[in-house]
Write an enzyme that holds these catalytic residues in place. Structure first.
Site, PDB file in Angstrom:
ATOM      1  N   HIS A   1       0.835  -1.207   0.000  1.00  0.00           N
ATOM      2  CA  HIS A   1       0.000   0.000   0.000  1.00  0.00           C
ATOM      3  C   HIS A   1       0.866   1.252   0.000  1.00  0.00           C
ATOM      4  CE1 HIS A   1      -3.190   2.845   0.902  1.00  0.00           C
ATOM      5  NE2 HIS A   1      -2.527   3.234   1.986  1.00  0.00           N
TER       6      HIS A   1
ATOM      7  N   GLU B   1     -10.636   2.459   2.840  1.00  0.00           N
ATOM      8  CA  GLU B   1      -9.394   1.771   3.181  1.00  0.00           C
ATOM      9  C   GLU B   1      -9.764   0.576   4.040  1.00  0.00           C
ATOM     10  OE1 GLU B   1      -6.534   4.628   4.772  1.00  0.00           O
ATOM     11  OE2 GLU B   1      -5.928   5.132   2.713  1.00  0.00           O
TER      12      GLU B   1
ATOM     13  N   GLN C   1      -7.279  15.146   0.965  1.00  0.00           N
ATOM     14  CA  GLN C   1      -6.028  14.624   1.525  1.00  0.00           C
ATOM     15  C   GLN C   1      -4.816  15.121   0.750  1.00  0.00           C
ATOM     16  OE1 GLN C   1      -5.885  10.325   1.381  1.00  0.00           O
ATOM     17  NE2 GLN C   1      -3.910  10.187   2.416  1.00  0.00           N
TER      18      GLN C   1
END
Ligand code: CA
Length: 417
Positions: A126, A192, A233
């Site tokens: 990730h 997520e 973000q």
């Protein structure tokens, strides 16, 4: 293996080998108390314990697991042994059976009053994928990544129980091509898929938890979805880290599976090279470079499935995660930060090396460039209003049993513009 007098199929994900804890109510939503799932029933644990004369059962007549978490490992172990006994020994059937409530008749609530919440970043796949997307011209992994489990402190007050709608966040975004930031609903709302670790046994400020003691503070695991607004973000994160792109809501599964139920699911960690600093090494592992071969460091063979509106879009596996949960816990207290009963730390997005094991849409669609096609023929780069995301999970148990982690689910509702 011991069988329950409930006569469940041996592969039932909520058989005697699982026994997860949750918080439920029936007709009165204010009468929340701790329940234990067995099959498709919830044991009203506090009432059952009182009936059978188990003194510490009072800790379950509480609206969260926090009091039970404060009792520490010996009490957790004793409670699980008691539950196993009364649900398997037919002599207890008459006393216990009246306190089993069909799952369909209960409302499940947040299992803990979340004290502090930390989100880690423990999947190398990730972190590498996100690095390539956000920093295409730089190294995918930051220089610190293999030396410490990277994390940030999140907003505990916006952790919600599975089933709670997620309101699309408003915020600032600025694409590289934009001359100035814009304000509006996020257009890159993502998921997520993570595991949430539930912590018990508070510690003193100024002390730190040794890595070989960290497992004593790990009560259990619940599924976790760290909803993420990628556009917010991307614009806000540098240099201080995640903020409003994360804090609008995080979903926690209703069932906390005790770590004791995951003993058979423990696996070795991937090779940690370079070897971490001593405070992140478990006993029996120093010098070997192979964490997890010793007694204290471990990964978990947990299998997840992510569905959007019923379409399976990803099957992440936890087993390849780089950092052990005990390393994460030791690290988050190494500066003297105290633990509180009800602390929650999440693993970070669980992504494996293959495309179908990536735990976020950001990675699955490569920042929207390769949209997914759902079973109804529609496509998704990121989530649309009305989309329902479900993450389910299981792990291998003893003697072929299956350990169910249940489901964490949420539906996107429109932004409050
Ligand atoms: Ca996360």
């Amino acid at each position: 293996m011991t069988a329950s007098w409930l006569d469940l199929p041996p592969d039932h994900p909520f058989g005697l080998a699982t026994l997860p804890y949750g918080v439920f109510s029936t007709t009165d939503p204010d009468l929340r108390r701790v329940g234990v799932r067995i099959g498709d029933f919830v044991l009203d644990a506090g009432v059952a314990a009182e009936f059978v004369g188990m003194e510490s059962g009072i800790c379950w007549a509480q609206p969260s697991l926090n009091h039970f978490l404060s009792l520490r490992r010996p009490a957790w172990t004793a409670a699980r042994a008691w539950l196993t006994e009364v649900l398997s020994n037919p002599a207890h059937r008459d006393g216990i059976e009246p306190h089993l409530i069909p799952l369909s008749e209960v409302t499940l609530h947040l299992p803990i009053e979340v004290a502090d919440y930390v989100d880690f970043y423990a999947s190398e796949n990730h972190a590498t994928n996100i690095g390539k997307i956000f920093r295409p011209d730089g190294e995918a992994l930051t220089p610190n990544w293999k030396h410490l489990p990277i994390g940030y402190h999140g907003r505990s007050g916006t952790v919600v129980v599975s089933g709670t709608d997620i309101i699309r966040p408003m915020g600032q975004r600025k694409a590289p091509s934009d001359a100035a930031p814009r304000f509006g609903p996020s257009i890159k709302l993502d998921i997520e898929a993570e595991l949430g670790f539930i912590v018990g046994g508070g510690t003193e400020l100024g002390s730190r938890v040794d890595i070989d003691d960290a497992a004593d503070h790990l009560f259990g695991v619940a599924l976790f979805n760290d909803w993420s607004a990628r556009d917010i973000q991307a614009w806000e994160t540098v240099p201080l880290g995640p903020f409003l792109g994360k804090s609008f809501g995080s979903s926690l599964g209703p069932w906390v599976v005790p770590m004791e139920a995951l003993t058979a699911a423990r696996v070795a960690l991937p090779l940690q090279d370079p070897e971490p600093l001593p405070y992140l090494r478990g006993s029996g592992t120093a010098g070997s470079g192979t964490a997890g071969s010793g007694t204290s460091l471990f990964g978990l063979d947990v299998h997840l499935e992510v569905r959007i509106n019923g379409t399976l879009v990803s099957s992440p596996t936890y087993a390849g995660m780089y950092w052990s949960p005990v390393q994460m816990l030791a690290h988050l207290t190494v500066n003297g930060a105290s633990l509180r009963d009800g602390d929650l730390f999440a693993s970070g997005t669980i992504s494996g090396p293959e495309k179908h094991t990536r735990g976020s849409l950001m990675e699955l669609t490569w920042n929207g460039q390769e949209p997914l096609t759902l079973d109804d023929g529609s496509t998704r780069a990121f989530l649309q209003d009305g989309d329902t995301v479900s993450v389910t999970g299981w792990a291998p148990g003893p003697d072929g049993a299956q350990i169910g982690l249940g489901e964490v689910v949420g539906t996107i509702s429109p932004a409050l513009t």
